[in-house]
Motif scaffolding. Sequence first.
Motif, mmCIF file in Angstrom:
data_model
loop_
_atom_site.group_PDB
_atom_site.id
_atom_site.type_symbol
_atom_site.label_atom_id
_atom_site.label_comp_id
_atom_site.label_asym_id
_atom_site.label_seq_id
_atom_site.Cartn_x
_atom_site.Cartn_y
_atom_site.Cartn_z
ATOM 1 N N ALA A 241 -30.138 13.736 4.305
ATOM 2 C CA ALA A 241 -29.871 13.830 5.737
ATOM 3 C C ALA A 241 -30.601 15.027 6.353
ATOM 4 O O ALA A 241 -31.218 14.916 7.416
ATOM 5 N N PHE A 284 -23.041 11.759 9.415
ATOM 6 C CA PHE A 284 -24.474 11.698 9.100
ATOM 7 C C PHE A 284 -24.802 12.548 7.876
ATOM 8 O O PHE A 284 -25.516 12.106 6.964
ATOM 9 N N SER A 287 -23.627 10.951 4.696
ATOM 10 C CA SER A 287 -24.145 9.615 4.405
ATOM 11 C C SER A 287 -25.191 9.625 3.298
ATOM 12 O O SER A 287 -25.961 10.572 3.138
ATOM 13 N N ILE A 293 -29.183 7.178 7.889
ATOM 14 C CA ILE A 293 -29.689 8.549 7.975
ATOM 15 C C ILE A 293 -30.873 8.622 8.940
ATOM 16 O O ILE A 293 -30.929 9.481 9.828
#
Length: 549
Positions: A241, A284, A287, A293
């Motif tokens: 990310a 995010f 993730s 992303i």
Amino acid sequence: MQYHKVYAQNSRELMERYQIGSLLAKVLDYYQWDENQISEFLSTPKPFVSSGHPIAQAIIQRILLAKERKQKVFVFGDYDTDGICATTMMVQWLRSLQIETGYYIPNRLLEGYGLNVERTRQAIEKGYQLIITVDNGVKAQEALTYAKAWGIDCIVCDHHTIEESVDCFALWHPSLLDPSCQYLCGAGCVLELIKESQMDVSDYLGLAMVATIGDMMVLKGENRWIVQQGLNDLREGKYPALSALFSQPIQTITVDDIAFQIVPKLNSVGRLADQANVNQVVAFLLSQDPLEIQRTAQQITDLNQKRKQMVKQQAEYVDPKALESSFLIIKDDRFHPGIVGLLANQYCRQYQKPVMVLAGKEDQYVGSVRSIEGLNIMECLFPIRHLLTAYGGHAQAAGLTFAKKHNQEIEQYLQQYPYEYHEPVVDCLVVDEEDITNENIRELYQYGPYGQGVTLPLFCYCQPKIQNYQYMKKKTYLKWNLQGLEAIWFSDSSCYEDFLETCNLDFIGKISSNFFRGQWKYVLQLEHVENSHVQQEKICYNKNVKMEA
């Protein structure tokens, strides 16, 4: 701005004692460190190893009890980079323990900072039986008292100044830890707690590194290890990310790249809380879905670009007359409350005056204040605190809210407030051609990271051989090719035209590194240039004005 040239006195001795190059030796001499500090700096940073902190063990036991009893845990964070990273780390850790974990970061514009009673009540109603605050909590006495009254344990993991007793199950704070941990940010505190549980922290170091840089924490002790190791892990691709937020290969990421690319993007989501939900940034960062992303990274990047455009646009709202007073007071109902601090920073640097920028919000002003050397803004605001709905900050920066009906009284007070203006004097370390070599500069950067508390000085490169110069991008900036490196002036270059052919120039600026076409390149980003043979007068080109020597 005045520039004071500093000459290294003991660099030759340091070169011989530590077998280092002349540039690094001059920098160490500039720092004026003792032998222990130099030895620590030249050693590879190592993590602090705890023998089992009793507070940490109590917290870990309470968390494991929550797991055993299948209790839900609620994590309450903050909307800046540190708070976002700290929230993500705590949630990731708890979920790795198979604990049902929820989280919330407040809306900056509607709720403000810190755990509040309303969100505490909602968490309790939803069945959460343990509350953990990260990067906040030491000032949330009302909410903590409310939770305690309902039999809910609260763990406060915070690094902000403790001004009163914190009534909670356990407080985890740098002041209670080893001296090497005294500079930890909120995410750094979470990292140390995870380390105390004897778990591998490699999955968390990247976030702690970004938070440490974003919160401008001193890069000494544990922070030095966090940033160095976190950068190494990021360059190896451990944090998909974070990597997605960069516009360059992650293998070449530096501290400056984190500070100027990642931190503003994360902060922009909290600033523009009316256009985005900062809680989605935590999702995010947690993730592992490549498509999610990339999609969210682009959304964050676009939002940050919009934030930049808003700052530029709203700067045009400023009445030129407002820039003439000794204490600048700039207000407009069209200002976005989330960017008043950015505007205040911009005008404070540009005009070297204290600045208050106010955004109108119904019958109130929400504002940000930035000050200059010689004026403690918190001391300044203290006598009028009865006129303020809320305020807080430190000597050079503060946030405040007050009713519009008090505006005239507050403005009059501030513009009449006495303070002694001191023209900023900046030290610059004198170096020469012997120092400015690729080998010496590489060695200097090998002993990084550099940042808050361990900042590389401005360098004054005295009378280097000028190979040539050229205008770049339609004369928007100017580049000199000097002996050893390039020097670039990014502002209006017209002020140089009278003496471009002069050889006796001193170049003052910051040495920066970037990876270009397969190799590291070093550039002197100029702040000031002067003719070293002119003794009676110096030309300050960063402001294009004359100043006395």
